[in-house]
Motif scaffolding. Structure first.
Motif, PDB file in Angstrom:
ATOM      1  N   GLN A  90      -2.734  -1.475 -17.601  1.00 31.58           N
ATOM      2  CA  GLN A  90      -2.578  -0.063 -17.246  1.00 31.58           C
ATOM      3  C   GLN A  90      -3.002   0.189 -15.804  1.00 31.58           C
ATOM      4  O   GLN A  90      -2.425   1.019 -15.119  1.00 31.58           O
ATOM      5  CB  GLN A  90      -3.409   0.830 -18.182  1.00 31.58           C
ATOM      6  CG  GLN A  90      -2.878   0.913 -19.585  1.00 31.58           C
ATOM      7  CD  GLN A  90      -3.324  -0.276 -20.444  1.00 31.58           C
ATOM      8  OE1 GLN A  90      -4.260  -0.989 -20.105  1.00 31.58           O
ATOM      9  NE2 GLN A  90      -2.651  -0.488 -21.552  1.00 31.58           N
ATOM     10  N   ALA A  91      -4.032  -0.526 -15.326  1.00 32.59           N
ATOM     11  CA  ALA A  91      -4.525  -0.327 -13.959  1.00 32.59           C
ATOM     12  C   ALA A  91      -3.743  -1.139 -12.934  1.00 32.59           C
ATOM     13  O   ALA A  91      -3.810  -0.857 -11.736  1.00 32.59           O
ATOM     14  CB  ALA A  91      -6.011  -0.696 -13.877  1.00 32.59           C
ATOM     15  N   LEU A  92      -2.995  -2.114 -13.379  1.00 34.38           N
ATOM     16  CA  LEU A  92      -2.309  -3.016 -12.458  1.00 34.38           C
ATOM     17  C   LEU A  92      -1.357  -2.311 -11.488  1.00 34.38           C
ATOM     18  O   LEU A  92      -1.335  -2.661 -10.309  1.00 34.38           O
ATOM     19  CB  LEU A  92      -1.587  -4.109 -13.235  1.00 34.38           C
ATOM     20  CG  LEU A  92      -1.369  -5.424 -12.502  1.00 34.38           C
ATOM     21  CD1 LEU A  92      -2.654  -5.962 -11.899  1.00 34.38           C
ATOM     22  CD2 LEU A  92      -0.781  -6.445 -13.454  1.00 34.38           C
ATOM     23  N   PRO A  93      -0.591  -1.311 -11.911  1.00 37.41           N
ATOM     24  CA  PRO A  93       0.279  -0.645 -10.928  1.00 37.41           C
ATOM     25  C   PRO A  93      -0.495  -0.002  -9.772  1.00 37.41           C
ATOM     26  O   PRO A  93      -0.017   0.025  -8.646  1.00 37.41           O
ATOM     27  CB  PRO A  93       1.007   0.418 -11.754  1.00 37.41           C
ATOM     28  CG  PRO A  93       0.997  -0.125 -13.143  1.00 37.41           C
ATOM     29  CD  PRO A  93      -0.322  -0.844 -13.278  1.00 37.41           C
ATOM     30  N   VAL A  94      -1.689   0.490 -10.037  1.00 33.65           N
ATOM     31  CA  VAL A  94      -2.509   1.094  -8.985  1.00 33.65           C
ATOM     32  C   VAL A  94      -3.121   0.026  -8.095  1.00 33.65           C
ATOM     33  O   VAL A  94      -3.272   0.210  -6.896  1.00 33.65           O
ATOM     34  CB  VAL A  94      -3.615   1.978  -9.601  1.00 33.65           C
ATOM     35  CG1 VAL A  94      -4.594   2.452  -8.549  1.00 33.65           C
ATOM     36  CG2 VAL A  94      -3.007   3.164 -10.323  1.00 33.65           C
ATOM     37  N   LEU A  95      -3.461  -1.137  -8.665  1.00 28.76           N
ATOM     38  CA  LEU A  95      -4.141  -2.188  -7.924  1.00 28.76           C
ATOM     39  C   LEU A  95      -3.214  -3.238  -7.328  1.00 28.76           C
ATOM     40  O   LEU A  95      -3.636  -4.033  -6.495  1.00 28.76           O
ATOM     41  CB  LEU A  95      -5.166  -2.878  -8.826  1.00 28.76           C
ATOM     42  CG  LEU A  95      -6.348  -2.001  -9.236  1.00 28.76           C
ATOM     43  CD1 LEU A  95      -7.208  -2.703 -10.264  1.00 28.76           C
ATOM     44  CD2 LEU A  95      -7.158  -1.595  -8.025  1.00 28.76           C
ATOM     45  N   SER A  96      -1.954  -3.262  -7.754  1.00 30.83           N
ATOM     46  CA  SER A  96      -1.030  -4.275  -7.268  1.00 30.83           C
ATOM     47  C   SER A  96      -0.900  -4.198  -5.749  1.00 30.83           C
ATOM     48  O   SER A  96      -0.696  -3.131  -5.181  1.00 30.83           O
ATOM     49  CB  SER A  96       0.337  -4.094  -7.926  1.00 30.83           C
ATOM     50  OG  SER A  96       1.189  -5.151  -7.550  1.00 30.83           O
TER      51      SER A  96
END
Length: 127
Positions: free
Chosen positions: A81-87
């Motif tokens: 869930q956080a990956l799009p923000v952290l990518s």
């Protein structure tokens, strides 16, 4: 029940996360202090005056919802869930005088608050 862990290279599946050597060395040192930990977790949560705040901690377990990255034997987990923000984020670890901290160079961050504790993005995390 333990989730099956598929460790991937940091650039796998179009999701990138980079650690500087300083960040990797610091995380590896933290993991040595916690030999029972499964990995080191990097994430975000809704907080602060701008929207999101970075969260770092030792992960006791890895869930099926986590993406596991391998940095020369140092395992880092990020929830999907956080990956799009952290990518695309590069994580650094810096020392300034008596202070030391993680510094995040995140291309998804549109702006940060005046105190630097939180940031905004167009991407929504549903954690």
């Amino acid at each position: 029940m333990t989730a099956q862990v598929n460790t991937v290279e940091p650039t796998a599946r179009g999701r990138t996360l980079e650690l500087t050597e300083n960040a990797r060395a610091h995380i590896a040192g933290q993991m040595q202090k916690h030999p029972d930990a499964a990995a080191f977790r990097i994430g975000v949560k809704m907080s602060g005056c701008s929207g999101y705040m970075y969260v770092v901690d030792v992960a006791d377990a890895i869930s099926a919802e986590d993406e596991v990255f391998d940095f020369q034997g140092t395992r880092v987990v990020v929830s999907r869930q956080a990956l799009p923000v952290l990518s695309g984020t590069t994580v650094d670890f810096v020392k300034q005088g008596l202070n030391s901290m993680f510094r995040f160079h995140n291309p998804n961050a549109g702006a940060s608050c005046g105190c630097g504790e939180s940031f905004t993005t167009d991407t929504l995390v549903t954690e």
